[in-house]
Design a protein around this motif. Sequence first.
Motif, short mmCIF file in Angstrom:
data_model
loop_
_atom_site.label_atom_id
_atom_site.label_comp_id
_atom_site.label_asym_id
_atom_site.label_seq_id
_atom_site.Cartn_x
_atom_site.Cartn_y
_atom_site.Cartn_z
N ILE A 255 77.85 42.17 21.14
CA ILE A 255 77.76 41.94 19.70
C ILE A 255 77.52 40.45 19.47
N VAL A 256 76.55 40.13 18.63
CA VAL A 256 76.29 38.74 18.26
C VAL A 256 76.63 38.58 16.78
N ALA A 257 77.42 37.55 16.47
CA ALA A 257 77.77 37.25 15.07
C ALA A 257 77.19 35.89 14.75
N MET A 258 76.22 35.87 13.83
CA MET A 258 75.48 34.63 13.62
C MET A 258 75.56 34.14 12.18
N GLU A 259 75.52 32.82 12.05
CA GLU A 259 75.39 32.18 10.75
C GLU A 259 73.93 31.75 10.62
N ALA A 260 73.26 32.19 9.54
CA ALA A 260 71.82 31.92 9.39
C ALA A 260 71.54 30.75 8.44
N GLN A 261 72.56 29.96 8.11
CA GLN A 261 72.37 28.85 7.16
C GLN A 261 71.22 27.93 7.56
N SER A 262 71.09 27.70 8.85
CA SER A 262 70.06 26.75 9.31
C SER A 262 68.64 27.20 8.99
N PHE A 263 68.48 28.48 8.64
CA PHE A 263 67.15 29.01 8.33
C PHE A 263 66.87 28.95 6.83
N GLY A 264 66.71 27.76 6.30
CA GLY A 264 66.23 27.65 4.93
C GLY A 264 67.28 27.64 3.85
N LEU A 265 68.56 27.56 4.22
CA LEU A 265 69.61 27.52 3.19
C LEU A 265 70.23 26.13 3.15
N PRO A 266 70.39 25.57 1.93
CA PRO A 266 70.95 24.22 1.83
C PRO A 266 72.45 24.23 2.15
N PRO A 267 73.01 23.08 2.54
CA PRO A 267 74.45 23.02 2.86
C PRO A 267 75.32 23.47 1.69
N SER A 268 74.95 23.06 0.46
CA SER A 268 75.60 23.56 -0.74
C SER A 268 77.13 23.59 -0.65
N TYR A 269 77.68 22.53 -0.07
CA TYR A 269 79.13 22.34 0.03
C TYR A 269 79.85 23.57 0.60
N GLY A 270 79.19 24.27 1.51
CA GLY A 270 79.88 25.34 2.24
C GLY A 270 79.45 26.76 1.91
N GLY A 271 78.50 26.95 1.04
CA GLY A 271 78.03 28.32 0.79
C GLY A 271 77.22 28.39 -0.50
N PRO A 272 76.51 29.46 -0.75
CA PRO A 272 76.45 30.69 0.04
C PRO A 272 75.48 30.60 1.22
N TYR A 273 75.86 31.25 2.30
CA TYR A 273 75.03 31.35 3.50
C TYR A 273 74.79 32.83 3.80
N ALA A 274 74.37 33.13 5.02
CA ALA A 274 74.21 34.53 5.41
C ALA A 274 74.71 34.74 6.83
N GLY A 275 75.68 35.60 6.98
CA GLY A 275 76.13 36.01 8.32
C GLY A 275 75.27 37.16 8.80
N VAL A 276 75.24 37.36 10.10
CA VAL A 276 74.45 38.45 10.69
C VAL A 276 75.27 39.10 11.79
N ILE A 277 75.21 40.40 11.91
CA ILE A 277 75.72 41.05 13.13
C ILE A 277 74.55 41.76 13.79
N ALA A 278 74.36 41.45 15.08
CA ALA A 278 73.33 42.13 15.86
C ALA A 278 74.01 42.72 17.09
N THR A 279 73.51 43.87 17.52
CA THR A 279 74.20 44.56 18.62
C THR A 279 73.26 45.50 19.35
N LYS A 280 73.84 46.30 20.25
CA LYS A 280 73.05 47.30 20.97
C LYS A 280 72.91 48.56 20.11
N GLU A 281 71.81 49.27 20.34
CA GLU A 281 71.55 50.50 19.59
C GLU A 281 72.71 51.49 19.65
N LYS A 282 73.32 51.58 20.84
CA LYS A 282 74.37 52.59 21.02
C LYS A 282 75.60 52.30 20.18
N PHE A 283 75.73 51.07 19.65
CA PHE A 283 76.91 50.71 18.86
C PHE A 283 76.65 50.77 17.35
#
Lengths: 448, 495
Positions: A255-283
Amino acid sequence: MRYLPKSDSERREMLRAIGLESFDQLFQAIPEQYRLKQTLSVPGPLSEMEIIEYFRGRSAENSRGYTSFLGAGVYHHHRSVVTDALLQRGEFLTSYTPYQAEISQGTLQAIFEFQTLMCQLTGQEVSNASMYDGSTALTEAVLMAERLTARQRVLVARTVHPEYRQVLATYAKNTRLRIEEFGFTSSGQADLDAIRKAVDDNVAAVVVQSPNFFGVLEQFPALAEIAHGCGALCVVAIAEAVSLGIARPPAEADIVAMEAQSFGLPPSYGGPYAGVIATKEKFVRQMPGRLAGQTTDNQGRRGFVLTLATREQHIRREKATSNICTNQALCALAATIHLCLLGKRGLREQAGQNVAKAQFALAQMETIPGVRRAFTGPVFNEFVMEFPRSVKMINAELLKSKMIGPMALGRFYPELTKRGLVCVTETTTREEISRLVDGIDRALKIPV
Amino acid sequence: MSENIAKAGRHVNQSEGLIFEKSSPGKRGMELPPLDVPAVDAAKALGAEYVREGVEGFPEVSEIEVVRHFTRISTWNYAIDYGMYPLGSCTMKYNPRVNEFVARLEGIATEHPYQPVELSQGCLRVLKTLENILAEVTGMDAVTLQPAAGAQGELTGLLLIRAYLESKGNPRKKVLIPDSAHGTNPATAVIAGYAVENIKSDANGEIDAARLVETVNEDVAALMVTNPNTLGIFEQNISEIAEILHARGALLYMDGANMNALAGIARPGDFGVDVMHLNLHKTFSTPHGGGGPGAGPVAVKKILEPFLPTPVVVEKDGKFALDHNRPKTIGRVKAFYGNFGVLVRALAYALAYGPGMRQASEDAVLNANYIRKALEDVYELPYKLPCMHEVVFSDARQKKNGVNTMDIAKRLIDYGFHPYTTAFPLIVPGALMIEPTESECKEECDQFIDAMRSIAEEAATNPELVKTAPHTTRVGRLDEVTAARKPILRWKPGQ
């Protein structure tokens, strides 16, 4: 009021149509004693001009004009003006969750593209449509590991972002999860020997972050091997997503848990950002969060829908995989647009520039007498330096030259006083790095 | 198209594939300045085992292609900016553009959460000002802005209740949730470590206070109530309910999803609520953005204040600081200080109205009642109590011709409207849950009423037309069963 589209005569006409005499009667269901008699004591009303003036005033009380070397989970990267222009199209900005697929194909297709990009980046097979942020994504990833393994021990590296660990602790407190932390070695990487000793068949997950909080890249194959050796899952958090343009993706992780803020989102004093969960198909059926899937309509044309909703709380209620209802669709869209603009070559070039700037800054810092690199492990765009004096004192001096210096690590790691975390990205110029080095050098020469 | 459809007409829209299908090697939509430091070989600098090749399958497209791609697919969405979006319990009101402007200002959007507090006074003042406004509007004593959305606000609220009860010696075992509640309520209670006990609504759609007396005992930590409830009805016994709970040491949690009916009209803090969350993306107009980001601040009474998430914004002699040292805190629910950019937008909204937000609530309730009055002779009204900001009908009459709430909703699309919320609340079989908000003018309400009446007529005379709707969209009804059975969740080459 400019936002309200009714004249008083229209209001009275509508009231008459309802068959009421006064506007107060609209609220007859509220017991008399609870109807507010006084006017709310709040500032306003303000015109548009005054609102802009108000926030310009606030921005002047912040850090405008300062050069920052802060990272630590939030990164200053270049954002194309195209991203903001497209995000502000009313069709994206002012629509809701795409439950009515026939009139939400724009949002649904964009989510599908987002999911694809996240899989390509992380080396995983499926990705959700986004979560609140990196910290909650990591927490949800751990809860997911518990469901998948039916085990309760979780081993978390101390090199995972301290605030991510705090959020995990808050969520875990009232569950059966037992969170245990393990340390790091002189390379700044997770201590593999410590994990080997700690694992047993009660462990649900081994959790690391890469690049970790010290900016150091972790060794996924070895970590995954240890975790899998005892039937546990390997969970990897990523706080600096640009690293994936050049760093080995955590394909071995479950399981990968990622913060996508670095992709085009301003720092904005801590949010809003976008978290991501990526995993294997079987899960996938234990994965929290919304998912868009491809299908066909009644005439065989390609279209997209929200799918696998039986995992979600509006259907499963207390048996849902998570209580999260919204995702961060607009933030995920920003990341999607940003990544499409950057493209394969742009992302590679950006990531390469970050590595080059970090290597340059690191070498320059090491020329300052008494200053040395704290950890030997490979770094992306952040690194820890050890100073002969307190970071706080150095930063006080740097502020005088309009620089926000390294982040003092003592706040989160009591044993790492006099260590500071420095971040440089493609937006940091050579001249700024030189100013930082000169500034630190000067600060260290001030007699105590 | 039916001649009854006044609001919408046909127009051409562009076809567009996936961005990956437009990719061709070498194209790009963003260029960086040349590197001003020596280039490095990443494999040498980091070690070959830490480095990857380029990202396989990543798109390679130019700037104009990106602009056209997202512009084209955007036109396939319906949005508030097009017209009425009467999704019940979602409060799809106008999202003022000035909010977007100020959230993007240099010195607001650019600020880093770890920069020194002396260089963050503007951000902290924004947070404190919004906290004070929300406390005043809700009639509560303290506010945390940290939760990222309503569901996280709920969790924060229950964790606060748990911490408070623990400090009294017993966290208790269960949370009571009415059958009309949002689905997030029970899911949240479980994460907070509580068992869920569902309680039945009475014949009026309200909580049965007499039955509640028998249900509340030493095991009950709290009741989660939505007020106005999901039928759009104000719980008239709310203060009696609060007294029953308080007498037995339990607390009253209010889901503030429907606060748009109450802002400036009545304050939960005055009628016995101990803790509640607000959805700033509903009542305070921050854009829904296709499903987030939102913000779910939690407002509490004094007794719960020591337990609020850290850090807390404090003010002393006109200077602001962040207090991390709060021994009784429940901890952190999210990194940093909440969805600051969303909070900025909410403050811009609150400042625009000032005390006048009362008028917004009044208009929202006026619109809902106007629509109710105009439709109650053609659609079944299962609960007759006066409604607040939303009205819930059922499809009982149309069902006789085989037409259900989803069919009516889909037909509404042909008439140029976004559908209402279907099949919720669960206590109304075949619910049509309509929340117009204050943002609709009389003309838009009238067109909606005409559309709904026309569809009721069609359901009686030509049910097939309704059951096969929508007829005017780019894609028809989509095959959700296959989508779930054989999930295709990402693009792959040659797919």
